[in-house]
Design an enzyme around this catalytic site. Structure first.
Site, PDB file in Angstrom:
ATOM      1  N   ASP A 540     -13.326  -7.903  -8.937  1.00 41.12           N
ATOM      2  CA  ASP A 540     -14.766  -8.221  -9.331  1.00 41.12           C
ATOM      3  C   ASP A 540     -15.477  -8.686  -8.032  1.00 41.12           C
ATOM      4  O   ASP A 540     -14.740  -9.274  -7.104  1.00 41.12           O
ATOM      5  CB  ASP A 540     -14.799  -9.115 -10.480  1.00 41.12           C
ATOM      6  CG  ASP A 540     -14.137 -10.230 -10.304  1.00 41.12           C
ATOM      7  OD1 ASP A 540     -14.378 -11.251  -9.497  1.00 41.12           O
ATOM      8  OD2 ASP A 540     -13.134 -10.580 -10.800  1.00 41.12           O
ATOM      9  N   GLU A 620      10.500  11.684   7.800  1.00 33.82           N
ATOM     10  CA  GLU A 620       9.268  10.828   6.956  1.00 33.82           C
ATOM     11  C   GLU A 620       8.792   9.772   7.857  1.00 33.82           C
ATOM     12  O   GLU A 620       7.611   9.334   7.900  1.00 33.82           O
ATOM     13  CB  GLU A 620       9.993  10.195   5.665  1.00 33.82           C
ATOM     14  CG  GLU A 620      10.046  11.395   4.619  1.00 33.82           C
ATOM     15  CD  GLU A 620      10.621  10.876   3.387  1.00 33.82           C
ATOM     16  OE1 GLU A 620      10.130  11.073   2.289  1.00 33.82           O
ATOM     17  OE2 GLU A 620      11.930  10.234   3.370  1.00 33.82           O
TER      18      GLU A 620
END
Ligand code: GLA
Length: 734
Positions: A540, A620
Site C-alpha cells: 500500500d 541457464e
C-alpha cells in the site's frame, strides 16, 4: 484568464474550486452551513452549483433550519463529509458515540484557509511536495458541531500537474466530555447522476490483486480488511469509472488509501440513483476515545481523475507514488539487482551457503545478496525465534560483520531480513515480556504461522525492537533490509496500562509501525528498505512512504505474476513492485516456463533472482548473465517511463505491457503468451502510448512500424509461438 482558469485552489462566490491540469473539484457551504459536494470530474470553468436537486420526497426528513420547506433534505443532497444524525440515511463518513452511548452529529461550515505547499500528517504517511514547481496547495475547511463541541478540519492537498487531490480529516474535541470516533472515512464522493462501474482488487496469499469490474448498483459493495493490515484479500484502492470507460477513454476516478492497516471502501447507488463512494479507516474494531482538547487524524486518501481512461488514472498514481510518496535515496536511484536466499535455501542457511550464492551471483552481474529468514535467535523453522534479533553465530558459523565482509569481497552488497512486529512464544523476548504480545485477556492466543503479534500500540515495545535492529545494522555493512509481516492480527487486546479503550489498539498499532519505520529510515538513509507481508499483504501507499519497494507476492510463478502485476499496476508504479526470477518447476505452482519469460516478467518490477544458482545449467547461467545486462540497459526506461497495460491477462491470449519514455522516443514492449492451440491463430499485440504520426524501429529486426497502425491493429508475433513464451521489442522512434 480568470483565477479559476489557472491551476490552484480558489474561493469565489461561496464556492471552493480545486483546479488541476485536467480536473476540477467543487464544493460549497449552503445557506444553512452544510457543506455540499458539487462536482469532481473533467476540467470545467464556471460553477456546478445548479446540480443538487430538491424535492418533497417521502421519508426524506428536513433539518429544523429548513422550517416548513419540505424540499430541503440531506437525504439526497450531495454531501462533502456526510455524518449520521442530520437526516442523511446513506453511509456516513464520520460517526461518533457519546458517553451515554447516543450518537448524532451536526457539522456546519465555520471557516477556511488556503496555503501554499502540501500539508503533512504527523506520524502518518502522506503525499509530499518538495519543489515550488509542483504548485502544491492546501485547503483547510473547518466544520463544527456547536452542541457536541466537535471540530472536523477537512484537509485537501493538490498536485495540479499530476491531477492529484488528497483528502484527510483532523477531528478535535473542543468540549469537556469524552466521545469515541466510531467511523472516519477520509474521502467521500457523491455523484448526483450517472452509471458507474467499480474496479476492485481482490485476492489471497500468493494470488493478490485480481482486478474485477462490476456495475455499481442499488446495493452497497464493500471492500475491506479486518486483518489489521491492508491485506492480500483486498487492496485499499478503488477505481470508479463511467460504465462506458475503457483503458484509454472515458471518465475514471481513482482512490488510493495511504494506510497500512484495516480499511473500508464502499460504493452504492441510492434510492434516487445518485452514487456515493467512500474510502478510509475500517470502522469495525475502531472505537477511538477523544478527550477534551485531543485530536485524531485520519490517514490520507490520494485521488485522481482522468477523462482518458483507466490507464491514465494509473499513470497519475504511478507518478505521484514514485516521486511524492516514496522517499529517500532510492526513490530516484536504480535499485541493485539482488539475489534472495529464500527460495534457494529457505531456513537452511550458513556462512558457506550464503557465500556460495554470493560468489555464483557475482559472476553473473548480480549486485546484492539478501540473507532472508533463518539467521537469528533459534530459527531453524518458522516455530521459534521471532523477537530475538541477534545473529545465531553457531548456526551461521561466524559473526554478521565477518559474513558481510566476505560477501562484500565478492563484489556484492549485503541485505538482511527482519520481521519486526512479530514474536514467537519460543523466544527470549516472549519469555521476558509475555504481555508485549497482543492477546485477549484470559484466553489462549490465536496463532498464525505459529507466531503472535507484538503490541506496537506501546512505544516501549517499538523502542525495544528498534534497539535490537540498530545493534544488528550497526554491526556490519548492511545495505538493504527486507521488512516482513507474516500473519493477520486477530487478538486485538493490549496489556498496556494506559489503554482505557481497546478500540484504539489497531490504529495505534499502525502508528507504532510507522514510528519504527520513520526512526529506521532516518537513522539509515543509505539502506534500501523493501516491504513485505507474506508477499503482497501490506502492499500500500502507506508503506511506500518508508519502503520504496515491496515484495509483490510470494508467488514467483511468471504466469501468475503477469496477473498479479497487472492488478498491482492499476495503482502502483513498477518501481515499487518487487519481482524475482525463480527456479522451475515453480515452488508455488509447479509450472515450468522458459527463463526468458521469467526474466521478462520480473523486469516489470524491481528486478532480482531467488533461486539456487548451483542448481541450474551453464546455459541457464549464461542466459541470466545476458538478462542482467538487458535489465540494466532498460532499467531507467522501466523506472521512469510511462506504463501502459496493452492487454488483460485475465481474458486475453497474451499478457502485454509497455514502458514508454516520457518524450516518446523509445518503448520497451513485453508480451507473454498465455494461450497455445493447434494451428494457432496469429497474435497481434496492440501498442498504445507511442507518438501518433511517428514511426518506430524495432531495434533487433530493424523493422519499421507506424505508431498508429500498432495502436489500431497491433504488432504481429512473427517468432514461432509457444505456450508461456515471452517476446520483447525495443522500439525506437525512427
Ligand atoms: C514471507 C516472505 C518470504 C520469505 C518468508 C520467510 O513468506 O514473503 O519472501 O521472506 O516470509 O519466512
Amino acid at each position: 484568464m480568470t483565477d479559476s482558469n489557472k491551476n490552484g485552489i480558489f474561493f469565489r462566490d461561496g464556492i471552493f474550486t480545486l483546479q488541476t491540469k485536467n480536473s476540477t473539484y467543487q464544493m460549497k457551504a449552503d445557506k444553512f452551513g452544510f457543506l455540499l459536494h458539487l462536482y469532481y470530474g473533467r476540467k470545467m470553468f464556471g460553477n456546478a452549483d445548479f446540480l443538487p436537486h430538491q424535492g418533497d420526497r417521502g421519508f426524506s426528513p428536513n433539518p429544523y433550519d429548513a422550517g416548513s420547506d419540505r424540499t430541503y433534505s440531506l437525504d439526497f443532497l450531495p454531501l462533502e463529509f456526510p455524518v449520521r444524525g442530520v437526516g442523511d440515511f446513506r453511509s456516513p463518513a464520520f460517526d461518533v458515540k457519546y458517553a451515554d452511548s447516543s450518537w448524532g452529529l451536526d457539522l456546519r461550515y465555520k471557516s477556511y484557509k488556503i496555503s501554499d505547499g502540501k500539508y503533512s500528517l504527523s506520524g502518518l504517511p502522506a503525499v509530499y511536495s518538495e519543489k515550488a514547481s509542483d504548485e502544491a496547495q492546501t485547503l483547510e475547511i473547518i466544520l463544527e458541531d456547536d452542541v457536541a463541541k466537535i471540530q472536523a478540519k477537512l484537509l485537501y492537498g493538490i498536485l495540479p500537474k499530476l491531477d492529484i487531490i488528497t483528502r484527510s480529516v483532523e477531528v478535535t474535541n473542543l468540549g469537556e466530555e469524552t466521545f469515541t470516533i466510531e467511523k472516519l472515512q477520509a474521502a467521500s464522493l457523491d455523484f448526483v447522476a450517472g452509471n458507474y462501474d467499480f474496479i476492485k482488487f481482490y485476492g489471497r496469499h500468493a494470488m493478490e490483486r485480481n482486478a474485477e469490474r462490476t456495475p455499481i448498483t442499488h446495493c452497497a459493495q464493500v471492500i475491506s480488511s479486518r486483518r489489521g493490515t491492508s491485506s492480500h484479500q483486498y487492496s485499499p484502492v478503488m477505481i470508479v469509472c463511467k460504465n462506458d470507460a475503457t483503458e484509454n477513454s472515458g471518465s475514471v476516478w481513482g482512490l488510493n488509501f495511504a494506510y497500512s492497516g484495516g480499511f473500508k471502501g464502499e460504493a452504492e447507488k441510492d434510492q434516487f440513483n445518485s452514487t456515493r463512494i467512500q474510502l478510509g479507516l475500517q470502522d469495525e474494531m475502531l472505537s477511538y476515545p477523544l478527550h477534551k482538547g485531543e485530536k485524531f487524524v485520519s490517514p490520507e486518501v490520494i485521488m485522481t481523475y482522468s477523462n482518458n481512461g483507466i490507464g491514465q488514472v494509473s499513470r497519475n498514481f504511478h507518478k505521484c507514488i514514485a516521486k511524492n510518496i516514496c522517499r529517500g535515496k532510492y526513490r530516484d536511484e536504480i535499485r541493485p539487482v539482488l539475489l534472495n536466499s529464500w527460495e534457494a535455501n529457505y531456513f537452511n542457511i550458513s556462512k558457506d551457503s550464503i557465500l556460495k550464492l554470493a560468489k555464483d551471483a557475482s559472476e553473473l552481474g548480480i549486485e546484492m545478496l539478501v540473507m532472508d529468514d533463518g539467521w537469528f535467535g533459534k530459527r531453524d523453522d518458522d516455530n521459534s525465534g521471532l523477537g530475538d534479533w541477534i545473529i545465531n553465530e553457531k548456526k551461521i558459523g561466524c559473526s554478521l560483520k565477518e559474513l558481510v565482509e566476505k560477501v562484500n569481497e565478492t563484489g556484492l552488497k549485503f541485505g538482511i531480513w527482519f520481521e519486526p512486529e512479530m514474536i514467537n512464544e519460543d523466544s527470549d523476548l516472549y519469555r521476558a515480556h509475555p504481555d508485549w504480545a497482543l492477546n485477549f485477556k484470559g484466553r489462549k492466543p490465536v496463532r498464525g504461522r505459529n507466531q503472535l503479534v507484538l503490541d506496537y500500540s506501546r512505544p516501549e515495545v517499538v523502542e525495544a525492537i528498534f534497539e535490537q535492529m540498530c545493534k544488528v545494522l550497526d554491526s556490519a555493512n548492511v545495505e538493504y533490509v527486507k521488512w516482513d509481516f507474516n500473519r493477520s492480527i486477530n487478538d486485538v487486546y493490549s496489556y498496556a496500562e494506559n489503554v482505557e479503550n481497546q478500540g484504539k489498539v489497531l490504529y495505534d498499532f499502525v502508528k507504532g509501525t510507522y514510528s519504527l519505520a520513520e526512526k529506521l529510515t532516518s537513522r539509515y538513509p543509505n539502506i534500501l528498505f523493501e516491504g513485505c507481508s507474506g508477499g503482497g499483504g501490506r502492499f500500500d501507499a502507506g508503506m511506500m512512504f518508508y519502503t520504496p519497494q515491496i515484495w509483490c507476492s510470494d508467488n514467483t510463478d511468471a504466469i501468475d505474476r503477469t496477473r498479479i502485476q497487472y492488478g498491482t499496476s492499476f495503482a502502483f508504479p513498477a518501481s515499487t513492485v518487487g519481482s524475482h526470477v525463480s527456479i522451475v518447476p515453480n515452488h508455488q505452482t509447479g509450472r515450468v516456463c522458459p527463463m526468458k519469460t521469467r526474466g521478462v516478467v520480473a523486469m516489470a518490477g524491481t528486478f532480482g533472482y531467488e533461486l539456487d544458482l548451483a542448481k541450474i545449467t551453464s546455459e541457464e547461467k549464461e542466459e541470466i548473465r545476458e538478462q542482467v545486462k538487458s535489465y540494466k540497459k532498460y532499467a531507467n526506461l522501466i523506472k521512469n517511463g510511462d506504463y501502459y497495460r496493452l492487454t488483460n491477462p485475465f481474458t486475453d491470449e497474451t499478457a502485454s505491457w509497455a514502458f514508454v519514455a516520457e518524450d516518446k522516443s523509445e518503448a520497451l514492449v513485453s508480451s507473454v503468451q498465455l494461450e497455445m492451440h493447434g494451428n494457432m491463430t496469429p497474435l497481434y499485440v496492440p501498442i498504445f502510448g507511442l507518438e501518433n504520426g511517428a514511426v518506430y524501429r524495432d531495434e533487433e529486426s530493424g523493422n519499421l512500424y507506424p505508431a498508429d497502425v500498432l495502436e489500431e491493429l497491433g504488432l504481429p508475433i512473427t517468432e514461432p509461438m509457444l505456450h508461456f513464451k515471452a517476446y520483447q521489442w525495443h522500439l525506437v522512434k525512427a
